[in-house]
Write a protein that holds these residues in place. Structure first.
Motif, PDB file in Angstrom:
ATOM      1  N   HIS A 134       0.342   2.675 -10.009  1.00  0.00           N
ATOM      2  CA  HIS A 134       1.558   3.098 -10.184  1.00  0.00           C
ATOM      3  C   HIS A 134       2.343   3.201  -8.458  1.00  0.00           C
ATOM      4  CE1 HIS A 134       4.710   5.926 -11.402  1.00  0.00           C
ATOM      5  NE2 HIS A 134       4.660   6.516 -10.316  1.00  0.00           N
ATOM      6  N   LEU A 135       3.622   2.817  -8.663  1.00  0.00           N
ATOM      7  CA  LEU A 135       4.155   2.514  -7.465  1.00  0.00           C
ATOM      8  C   LEU A 135       5.630   3.700  -7.434  1.00  0.00           C
ATOM      9  CD1 LEU A 135       4.823   0.584  -4.990  1.00  0.00           C
ATOM     10  CD2 LEU A 135       6.609  -0.140  -6.269  1.00  0.00           C
ATOM     11  N   GLU A 162      -1.821   3.877  -0.906  1.00  0.00           N
ATOM     12  CA  GLU A 162      -1.544   3.109   0.321  1.00  0.00           C
ATOM     13  C   GLU A 162      -0.113   3.176   0.426  1.00  0.00           C
ATOM     14  OE1 GLU A 162      -1.451  -1.729   1.056  1.00  0.00           O
ATOM     15  OE2 GLU A 162      -2.226  -0.849  -0.806  1.00  0.00           O
ATOM     16  N   PRO A 163       0.404   3.833   1.686  1.00  0.00           N
ATOM     17  CA  PRO A 163       1.597   3.739   2.058  1.00  0.00           C
ATOM     18  C   PRO A 163       2.118   2.313   2.415  1.00  0.00           C
ATOM     19  CG  PRO A 163       0.381   4.413   3.788  1.00  0.00           C
ATOM     20  CD  PRO A 163      -0.391   4.074   2.744  1.00  0.00           C
ATOM     21  N   ALA A 166       9.179  -1.235   3.256  1.00  0.00           N
ATOM     22  CA  ALA A 166      10.189  -1.741   2.006  1.00  0.00           C
ATOM     23  C   ALA A 166       9.520  -3.386   1.664  1.00  0.00           C
ATOM     24  CB  ALA A 166      11.500  -1.968   2.717  1.00  0.00           C
ATOM     25  N   ASP A 167       9.219  -4.271   2.774  1.00  0.00           N
ATOM     26  CA  ASP A 167       8.814  -5.511   2.379  1.00  0.00           C
ATOM     27  C   ASP A 167       7.424  -5.421   1.666  1.00  0.00           C
ATOM     28  OD1 ASP A 167      10.811  -6.675   3.550  1.00  0.00           O
ATOM     29  OD2 ASP A 167       9.729  -6.799   5.285  1.00  0.00           O
ATOM     30  N   GLU A 168       6.553  -4.595   1.763  1.00  0.00           N
ATOM     31  CA  GLU A 168       5.253  -4.426   1.229  1.00  0.00           C
ATOM     32  C   GLU A 168       5.632  -3.762  -0.316  1.00  0.00           C
ATOM     33  OE1 GLU A 168       2.334  -3.415   4.847  1.00  0.00           O
ATOM     34  OE2 GLU A 168       3.580  -1.675   4.111  1.00  0.00           O
ATOM     35  N   THR A 178      15.460   0.232  -1.527  1.00  0.00           N
ATOM     36  CA  THR A 178      14.144   0.800  -1.158  1.00  0.00           C
ATOM     37  C   THR A 178      13.772   1.092   0.276  1.00  0.00           C
ATOM     38  OG1 THR A 178      12.938  -0.006  -3.109  1.00  0.00           O
ATOM     39  CG2 THR A 178      11.480   0.284  -1.428  1.00  0.00           C
ATOM     40  N   ARG A 179      13.187   2.200   0.805  1.00  0.00           N
ATOM     41  CA  ARG A 179      13.114   2.171   2.215  1.00  0.00           C
ATOM     42  C   ARG A 179      11.756   2.158   2.600  1.00  0.00           C
ATOM     43  NH1 ARG A 179      16.898   5.206   5.569  1.00  0.00           N
ATOM     44  NH2 ARG A 179      18.935   5.371   4.546  1.00  0.00           N
ATOM     45  N   THR A 180      10.832   3.044   1.695  1.00  0.00           N
ATOM     46  CA  THR A 180       9.356   2.984   1.680  1.00  0.00           C
ATOM     47  C   THR A 180       9.012   3.182   0.567  1.00  0.00           C
ATOM     48  OG1 THR A 180       8.980   5.498   1.816  1.00  0.00           O
ATOM     49  CG2 THR A 180       9.398   4.077   4.198  1.00  0.00           C
TER      50      THR A 180
END
Length: 441
Positions: A134-135, A162-163, A166-168, A178-180
């Motif tokens: 889940h994200l 896992e934090p 945006a790229d991840e 999306t920021r984080t």
């Protein structure tokens, strides 16, 4: 956009979407009878309870009764995720029941996702169960701050999370703004209606009687009075959730607030390549009134959200606007289905499970959006409680919790509606100035 009480694709049996669940019609109760255990409600919770009762003792005589048909209530319309979630924060549980008890519940919830996957595989229940994690997306500074706190909290309670920047996050799902984000493996996608019909098939093969179109009029100690006859029994399990809101003799621990959902047309492979969402992965937005989503087995994008009690007019249109806000490339894609269902919400937010030995009544309430996993955990726990088995499950902190009763009628509706408006207002005020605010709702 066509409104549908239950989306036809929710009945898809195989991953390719070629088949449909063709569940047979079952007879109503035929006059007075007896049973060891009567389960009121043929949704996921009731059917899991029957399943684990027979696992504990195959000789137990179990009768499941439902006012409608198997899985026709909230169980078939829910979010489509099976996740290690509980309606209140772990810190809230710890403050009331202690850190050790809270940690044990977290571990049990993580195990529950594995349990559901294991049983559906072992029993050959074709419900499109797929692990994918889940994200959670944060799209405003306030959401990022809340998400960072949630990640720190989850790690304190041994959850794997896992934090992501945006790229991840984009390696899991590419959503605008999306920021984080944060990702946990303890979640899976499931077709809830197919799960219910599959469970019904399994328990009936083991001797459970399932009576459809049998409305419960009253629950009394050691008896269930229905419109088709009276059942004398040792135990009654109240497992209707928010459908109906209450049965005389079972109290008012839960009340109903509406959730709404939409589903797009099946999206082609290039569209999914652009979005990046894998089969089995579910997601949500870290807003006060969270939007949840997943990719169905037949490649539709499904969004769900809590809407209010009852859902206000335009709730589906606002969810459509949220879809385009998250994924602008889908602006021209058709939304082919829209539906709603009632969420069982406790006044203090807790989910709970328990048994009153003197009255012979067992119950579970307050599953809210987390019902798919909690239904299984409740079923296992109720089976242990009813068979007198002392186990790690019967010592979990949600066992025996008593939520305060909701006030009758319009007062409960007003309280739930006010909570929905407060959440919506907070979300609007948290939107950055550069992003246009969505309409009220």
């Amino acid at each position: 956009m066509r409104a549908a009480a239950t989306p036809p694709w929710a009945d898809v049996r195989d991953p390719a979407g070629a088949g449909r669940v063709a569940d047979r019609h079952r007879a109503s109760l035929d006059g007075d009878t007896t049973a060891d255990v009567v389960v009121v409600g043929a949704g996921a919770t009731g059917l899991w309870t029957a399943y684990y009762l027979l696992e504990a003792d195959p000789a137990i005589d179990v009768l499941v009764v439902d006012a409608s048909t198997v899985g026709e209530g909230a169980s078939s319309r829910t979010t489509g995720w099976c996740a290690a979630r509980f309606p209140v924060a772990t810190e809230t549980l710890a403050s009331r029941y202690g850190a050790a008890a809270a940690r044990e519940l977290r571990a049990a919830l993580r195990d529950t996702v594995v349990e559901v996957g294991g049983v559906t595989a072992a029993e050959e229940i074709a419900c499109d169960f797929a692990y994918g994690g889940h994200l959670v997306l944060a799209r405003t500074p306030a959401q990022s701050a809340r998400l960072a706190e949630a990640v720190a909290s989850a790690r304190r309670w041994d959850d794997e999370v896992e934090p992501l920047d945006a790229d991840e996050a984009g390696t899991h799902l590419r959503a605008a703004g999306t920021r984080t984000a944060a990702w946990t493996p303890d979640s899976a996608r499931v077709q809830p209606r197919a799960l219910a019909t599959g469970l019904a098939r399994v328990v009936e093969q083991r001797g459970v009687r399932v009576a459809e179109r049998t409305r419960v009029l009253r629950v009394s100690p050691r008896a269930v009075v229905t419109d088709q006859g009276t059942v004398r029994c040792r135990h009654v399990v109240h497992a209707t959730g928010a459908t109906p809101p209450g049965v005389p003799g079972t109290g008012r621990a839960g009340a109903a607030t509406d959730a709404v959902a939409i589903a797009t047309e099946p999206l082609p492979a290039p569209a999914w390549h652009e979005l990046g969402l894998a089969h089995g992965t579910t997601f949500s937005v870290a807003s006060r009134r969270a939007v949840h989503g997943h990719r169905s087995a037949d490649d539709r994008l499904v969004l769900t959200a809590r809407a209010g009690a009852p859902a206000p007019s335009g709730a589906h249109a606002r969810l459509r606007a949220a879809l385009v806000d998250l994924f602008p490339s889908l602006a021209t894609r058709a939304v082919t289905h829209a539906w709603r269902w009632p969420l069982d919400v406790a006044r203090d937010g807790y989910a709970s499970v328990g048994v009153d030995p003197a009255a012979g009544l067992a119950w579970t309430h307050g599953h809210a959006e987390d019902g798919t996993a909690l239904a299984n955990l409740a079923g296992r726990t109720l089976a242990d409680l009813l068979t007198g088995t002392s186990s790690a499950l019967t010592r979990l902190p949600w066992v025996g919790h008593r939520s305060p009763a909701w006030p009758p009628g319009p007062a409960a509706t007003a309280m739930l509606t006010a909570a929905a408006w407060r959440a919506a207002w907070s979300d609007r005020t948290e939107q950055p100035a550069s992003r246009p605010r969505t309409s009220r709702g």
